[in-house]
Design a protein around this motif. Structure first.
Motif, PDB file in Angstrom:
ATOM      1  N   ALA A 184      -0.922 -11.523  -9.713  1.00 41.95           N
ATOM      2  CA  ALA A 184      -0.815 -10.543  -8.600  1.00 41.95           C
ATOM      3  C   ALA A 184       0.480 -10.651  -7.721  1.00 41.95           C
ATOM      4  O   ALA A 184       1.416  -9.723  -7.542  1.00 41.95           O
ATOM      5  CB  ALA A 184      -1.910 -10.716  -7.659  1.00 41.95           C
ATOM      6  N   LEU A 185       0.961 -12.032  -7.617  1.00 41.70           N
ATOM      7  CA  LEU A 185       2.020 -12.370  -6.709  1.00 41.70           C
ATOM      8  C   LEU A 185       3.292 -12.046  -7.676  1.00 41.70           C
ATOM      9  O   LEU A 185       4.268 -11.862  -7.196  1.00 41.70           O
ATOM     10  CB  LEU A 185       2.029 -13.880  -6.521  1.00 41.70           C
ATOM     11  CG  LEU A 185       1.027 -14.428  -5.567  1.00 41.70           C
ATOM     12  CD1 LEU A 185       1.044 -15.899  -5.511  1.00 41.70           C
ATOM     13  CD2 LEU A 185       1.412 -13.681  -3.905  1.00 41.70           C
TER      14      LEU A 185
ATOM     15  N   ALA B  91       5.252   1.145  -7.164  1.00 40.28           N
ATOM     16  CA  ALA B  91       4.578  -0.150  -7.223  1.00 40.28           C
ATOM     17  C   ALA B  91       4.476  -0.574  -8.691  1.00 40.28           C
ATOM     18  O   ALA B  91       4.418   0.413  -9.486  1.00 40.28           O
ATOM     19  CB  ALA B  91       3.259  -0.263  -6.454  1.00 40.28           C
ATOM     20  N   PRO B  92       5.030  -1.544  -9.023  1.00 41.06           N
ATOM     21  CA  PRO B  92       4.948  -1.923 -10.446  1.00 41.06           C
ATOM     22  C   PRO B  92       3.668  -1.898 -11.088  1.00 41.06           C
ATOM     23  O   PRO B  92       2.494  -2.228 -10.724  1.00 41.06           O
ATOM     24  CB  PRO B  92       5.520  -3.569 -10.714  1.00 41.06           C
ATOM     25  CG  PRO B  92       5.138  -3.879  -9.086  1.00 41.06           C
ATOM     26  CD  PRO B  92       5.231  -2.693  -8.073  1.00 41.06           C
ATOM     27  N   THR B  93       3.400  -1.388 -12.409  1.00 41.85           N
ATOM     28  CA  THR B  93       2.365  -1.205 -13.160  1.00 41.85           C
ATOM     29  C   THR B  93       2.137  -2.727 -13.731  1.00 41.85           C
ATOM     30  O   THR B  93       2.798  -3.226 -14.444  1.00 41.85           O
ATOM     31  CB  THR B  93       2.436  -0.350 -14.269  1.00 41.85           C
ATOM     32  OG1 THR B  93       2.673   1.141 -13.732  1.00 41.85           O
ATOM     33  CG2 THR B  93       1.026  -0.101 -15.100  1.00 41.85           C
TER      34      THR B  93
ATOM     35  N   PRO C 216       5.583  -5.211  -5.143  1.00 39.47           N
ATOM     36  CA  PRO C 216       6.841  -4.113  -5.313  1.00 39.47           C
ATOM     37  C   PRO C 216       8.158  -4.746  -4.689  1.00 39.47           C
ATOM     38  O   PRO C 216       8.233  -5.369  -3.755  1.00 39.47           O
ATOM     39  CB  PRO C 216       6.327  -3.045  -4.261  1.00 39.47           C
ATOM     40  CG  PRO C 216       4.635  -3.249  -4.423  1.00 39.47           C
ATOM     41  CD  PRO C 216       4.531  -4.876  -4.302  1.00 39.47           C
ATOM     42  N   THR C 217       9.360  -4.120  -5.333  1.00 39.29           N
ATOM     43  CA  THR C 217      10.385  -4.799  -5.165  1.00 39.29           C
ATOM     44  C   THR C 217      11.039  -4.422  -3.824  1.00 39.29           C
ATOM     45  O   THR C 217      11.647  -5.427  -3.127  1.00 39.29           O
ATOM     46  CB  THR C 217      11.515  -3.744  -6.122  1.00 39.29           C
ATOM     47  OG1 THR C 217      11.051  -4.603  -7.674  1.00 39.29           O
ATOM     48  CG2 THR C 217      12.798  -4.450  -5.765  1.00 39.29           C
TER      49      THR C 217
ATOM     50  N   LEU D  65       0.782  -1.308  -0.016  1.00 33.39           N
ATOM     51  CA  LEU D  65       0.070  -0.048  -0.018  1.00 33.39           C
ATOM     52  C   LEU D  65       0.910   1.416   0.000  1.00 33.39           C
ATOM     53  O   LEU D  65       0.464   2.213  -0.744  1.00 33.39           O
ATOM     54  CB  LEU D  65      -0.728   0.028   1.117  1.00 33.39           C
ATOM     55  CG  LEU D  65      -1.909   1.211   1.177  1.00 33.39           C
ATOM     56  CD1 LEU D  65      -2.999   1.051   0.311  1.00 33.39           C
ATOM     57  CD2 LEU D  65      -2.723   0.991   2.617  1.00 33.39           C
ATOM     58  N   ILE D  66       2.059   1.175   0.752  1.00 35.33           N
ATOM     59  CA  ILE D  66       2.886   2.636   0.941  1.00 35.33           C
ATOM     60  C   ILE D  66       3.563   2.541  -0.416  1.00 35.33           C
ATOM     61  O   ILE D  66       3.773   3.520  -1.005  1.00 35.33           O
ATOM     62  CB  ILE D  66       3.822   2.218   2.209  1.00 35.33           C
ATOM     63  CG1 ILE D  66       2.913   2.229   3.397  1.00 35.33           C
ATOM     64  CG2 ILE D  66       4.727   3.341   1.977  1.00 35.33           C
ATOM     65  CD1 ILE D  66       3.834   1.729   4.629  1.00 35.33           C
ATOM     66  N   ALA D  67       4.027   1.549  -1.067  1.00 34.45           N
ATOM     67  CA  ALA D  67       4.593   1.675  -2.237  1.00 34.45           C
ATOM     68  C   ALA D  67       3.855   2.209  -3.340  1.00 34.45           C
ATOM     69  O   ALA D  67       4.335   3.024  -4.305  1.00 34.45           O
ATOM     70  CB  ALA D  67       5.324   0.170  -2.781  1.00 34.45           C
TER      71      ALA D  67
END
Length: 567
Positions: free
Chosen positions: A343-344, A214-216, A348-349, A206-208
């Motif tokens: 989704a997995l 966060a990746p698209t 985010p990295t 959520l923060i990413a």
């Protein structure tokens, strides 16, 4: 049936209530699915396409579920709570194989690793000497260290496209994610503690998203159905002779990792645990191997028993194998949701980095605990120290690896492979010259307790015996020596002889004189005030209760009083 420890609520063969069973099973399955970050790391490092990554993940999930069910089922596998996660020792092999030849090359190398892992089950009894706890501890410790570089790159945002500059947004997200996981794991109770990793990952994601890192999702992600038949298939085979040694060694390391996991579960579930049941470990390896072969033939990532699941089992006090059956079923159902699998693949990295840091710290400490479970002689200290340094050398000085021949680089690039191989070789080398039997003369003028302590501790260090076994043997043997000499049952002197074979620690007292009596019924306390023979009978009875086995016989012309302590 083993005696249940006080901190275990539901032991391996007990049946928890149905509601509790499902809750615990779902919990283990959720944690296992979070560790899909391992094949995601391999796919990202190798630059796999979204479609190939989907196949790698889907097949991994299916055979994780199947392997978990087989492992936990008493008639098929080990019959203990061994929930599977993606196999971390496969990371170096997967990255190299996927980069060089895609899924076909990794499938072939993974199959080779499975066969080499399976071959070790033919020698399960010999494995006790080749892979003692300190060697397994080195493998587990270096497993945690091997995870550190990819974890730290993701924590600091040091991707190739960043030009080596630290992205503070990545650091912030990773720090918050890791802080939440650790805070919940330490300070919370109940479900919050059990789902610390899941809650931390969700908060970090959520923060990413708010931070814009966060990746698209790919265009194909939106088209994925929520429920569908899993799409897997035979990826074909490619071959690389250069990667063959790395594949074989990966199989051996995976077997060592499985043995370490099984031993941890055995210790947790048995209050009177003394030594590893290698037959049960062999069944666990076989079950894992057949699942890995299935994953290889369908383009998936290999799996192995989860150390994190052991931590959850300890926290909940539940080690029932039925929990694993439910967990395996839930993992299998997850493969029927392409949207979930997709989704997995877009976690985010920095969130992945935080989870890897958490897993790395856990494995490093778990490995140290295994190493220190045995008494360490100079030989064993150098075995552990030099093998860890060898692994750190290839991790910190990659130019050393690049200067080696091309065929050796795939092996030497992995700190885990190098350190484990060096540890095994040094263990075998340092065993040269160590006698399995040692003796010491003891006379009436000696301090029985001091002499016994020094002798048994010295031999325990040399042989690498368990600390608690030596500590338990010292007062029993000292009491026997003192009794034989003080009551003049032994004519002024005796020979103290010790022998160790990984299964038992045996101490034999050889002397000239009469054999002591070992009454079947407990003598009265008044016997301690009687003559020397009455005192000897009382001590003989106590020795028979404090040692795991007491045998009285003859060796040549001397009496032999043998005390066995199971190891």
């Amino acid at each position: 049936m083993p005696r249940k420890p006080s901190n275990i609520v539901y032991s391996a063969h007990e049946k928890p209530p149905l509601g509790t069973l499902f809750a615990l099973g779902i919990q283990h399955a959720t944690l296992a699915l979070l560790f899909l970050v391992y094949p995601l790391v391999a796919a990202e490092e190798a630059g796999l396409s979204f479609a190939d990554t989907q196949v790698l993940i889907t097949s991994c999930i299916i055979f994780m579920g199947i392997a978990t069910i087989i492992e936990c089922w008493p008639k098929a596998g080990a019959g203990m709570l061994l929930v599977q996660i993606p196999n971390t020792p496969h990371l170096p092999l997967a990255v190299q194989s996927l980069s060089a030849g895609g899924l076909p090359l990794y499938a072939a190398m993974s199959l080779v690793a499975s066969v080499s892992q399976l071959s070790l089950t033919r020698f399960t009894n010999a494995l006790r000497a080749v892979f003692p706890p300190e060697i397994c501890g080195v493998a587990v410790t270096m497993l945690g260290i091997a995870l550190a570089p990819p974890a730290l790159r993701r924590v600091f945002g040091l991707a190739q496209e960043s030009g080596g500059l630290v992205d503070t947004r990545y650091l912030m997200v990773s720090f918050i994610t890791l802080f939440i996981i650790i805070a919940l794991a330490i300070f919370s109770r109940g479900l919050l503690r059990l789902f610390a990793v899941a809650i931390g990952a969700g908060a970090g994601w959520l923060i990413a998203s708010f931070a814009g890192i966060a990746p698209t999702p790919a265009d194909t992600f939106a088209q994925l159905p929520y429920v569908d038949i899993p799409r897997i298939g035979f990826p074909g085979f490619a071959w690389s002779w250069a990667l063959l040694p790395a594949a074989i060694l990966t199989g051996f390391i995976s077997a060592v990792d499985m043995i370490s996991t099984v031993v941890s579960m055995q210790r947790m579930d048995d209050a009177d645990w003394r030594r590893a049941d290698m037959e049960q470990a062999g069944r666990a390896i076989r079950a894992n191997t057949f699942a890995d072969m299935g994953a290889a033939l369908t383009g998936g990532f290999a799996s192995a028993s989860s150390s994190a699941a052991i931590g959850v089992a300890f926290a909940t006090g539940a080690t029932a194998w039925r929990i694993g059956i439910i967990a395996g079923g839930v993992i299998l159902l997850a493969a029927f949701s392409p949207k979930l699998v997709g989704a997995l693949t877009i976690i985010p990295t920095p969130v992945v980095g935080a989870i890897l840091i958490y897993a790395s710290a856990f494995l490093i400490v778990a490995g140290m605990d295994l190493i220190l479970s045995r008494r360490l002689s100079d030989r064993r200290i150098f075995t552990v120290g030099l093998s860890v340094l060898a692994g750190l050398t290839v991790a910190l000085l990659p130019e050393v690896v690049h200067s080696t021949p091309d065929w050796a680089q795939p092996i030497l690039e992995s700190p885990l492979s190098v350190s484990t191989a060096v540890a095994v070789l040094l263990n075998l080398f340092f065993r040269i010259g160590i006698r399995q039997e040692a003796s010491l003369p003891v006379t009436l003028g000696d301090n029985a307790f001091q002499v016994t302590t020094e002798f048994l501790e010295q031999q325990g260090d040399l042989w690498g015996a368990r600390r608690d076994v030596i500590a338990a043997a010292i007062p029993v043997v000292a009491e026997a020596v003192e009794t034989l000499l003080d009551t003049e049952t032994a004519a002024g002197a005796l020979e103290l002889r010790a022998r160790f074979d990984e299964n038992n620690f045996d101490v034999t007292l050889l002397y000239q004189g009469e054999a002591i009596e070992v009454p079947t019924l407990r003598p009265s306390p008044e016997d301690l005030l009687g003559d020397a023979k009455a005192v000897a009978r009382f001590v003989g009875y106590m020795l028979s209760k404090r040692a795991d086995k007491l045998v009285i016989g003859m060796e040549g012309e001397r009496q032999a009083l043998s005390l066995r302590f199971e190891h």
